[in-house]
Motif scaffolding. Structure first.
Motif: not given
Length: 318
Positions: A220-222, A224-227, A230, A317-318
């Motif tokens: 999921r982080l891949d 959505a992005g590892r902000s 998140n 999302a990103r």
């Protein structure tokens, strides 16, 4: 850091009072691996009905003496002629029912002689991964025949059918004090303080890491992005799933809250208190609210079906 899948049942092989320092370190490592493996097996099998991708599992791990710094010393202490043996054997598992024990030499999987097919590798830990993958593949295909030997006894074969389990392995590192999840593995450093906690609270710590894998947080982080936001949401989600996993395994649900309340004040700057996590008191409050939901569901349905009833966090999302 070397991945060491080892077990505690070997403690009887060497009296603790007489053991040199190196042996005592191995004994502690074995004990902690057995502790983690037993709890992990209980959680993974009890929650298999709700996992997306349950797999057949035998309830044993593999030990490779060749992955240690001094393989000859490990073989000598464990009474092994070769490098490969059974590591942890989970209570109540098919492996235990078949009479297998930790420290049984593992000679073959089916018709594959392991000493011939799997020589030592560089890096040394690679062979353990390869043999474990071969065992997993055999279990997925049906009942598995293993050739084992115990001490000076003649080799014997046993055939074991796997049972459904959530697809995660449970491993102890020979250094460090962190706990982490890597998608298919739950990994604890040998110095993780939770090993000394009451068993239900230790189980909550294992459930938190297992939840990361079951909820597929790395994937999921891949996407959505590892902000920071998140990552915090995935940590909150794993906290909230803890009591669900414990309930299905027959572990006291409230232990998930007690774990956070015990851990937080003492380890503010460690695993459960950094910029990727909310404060431990906030996390404990979120877990406590989830415990109430799970208790109500257990009363009405007799199971904590998180596949149907658990409310997921929404990752921007990103």
């Amino acid at each position: 850091m070397r991945l060491l899948a080892v077990c505690a049942a070997l403690i009887a092989a060497a009296p603790v009072q007489a053991a040199p320092a190196a042996d005592k370190a191995l004994i502690q490592l074995q004990a902690r691996d057995a502790q983690l493996f037993a709890v992990g097996w209980r959680l993974a099998t009890a929650n298999a009905p709700f996992c997306e991708r349950a797999v057949p599992a035998l309830g044993l791990s593999i030990l490779d003496a060749g992955a240690f710094g001094d393989p000859a010393a490990v073989r000598r202490q464990l009474g092994l002629d070769g490098d490969l043996a059974l590591g942890a054997v989970a209570p109540g598992s098919p492996a235990e029912a078949a009479g297998l024990r930790a420290n049984d030499a593992l000679l073959a999987i089916g018709r594959v002689a392991l000493g011939e097919r799997y020589p030592r590798t560089k890096p040394a830990w690679r062979r353990l991964i390869d043999v474990t993958a071969a065992l997993d593949a055999a279990a997925a295909a049906g009942p598995v025949t293993l050739t084992v030997a115990r001490g000076a006894e003649a080799p014997r074969t046993v055939t074991i059918a796997g049972v459904a389990a959530c697809p995660s392995r449970f491993e102890v590192l020979d250094s460090g004090g962190r706990a982490m999840a890597e998608g298919t593995r739950v990994i604890f450093g040998r110095g993780f303080p939770g090993f000394a906690y009451p068993e239900p609270e230790f189980a909550a710590a294992v459930a938190h890491e297992l939840a990361h894998n079951l909820l597929r947080h790395r994937e999921r982080l891949d996407v959505a992005g590892r902000s920071l936001g998140n990552v915090r949401l995935t940590e909150r989600e794993s906290d909230r799933l803890m009591p669900w996993l414990l309930a299905n395994a027959g572990v006291e649900i409230a232990a998930s809250t007690r774990f956070m309340e015990r851990w937080g004040p003492r380890h503010d700057g460690g695993l459960f208190r950094n910029r990727n996590h909310e404060g431990w008191d906030e996390r404990a409050a979120a877990i406590r609210a989830e415990v109430a939901r799970v208790e109500a569901l257990m009363t009405s349905e007799g199971k904590a079906d998180w596949a149907r009833h658990f409310v997921r966090e929404t990752l921007p999302a990103r």
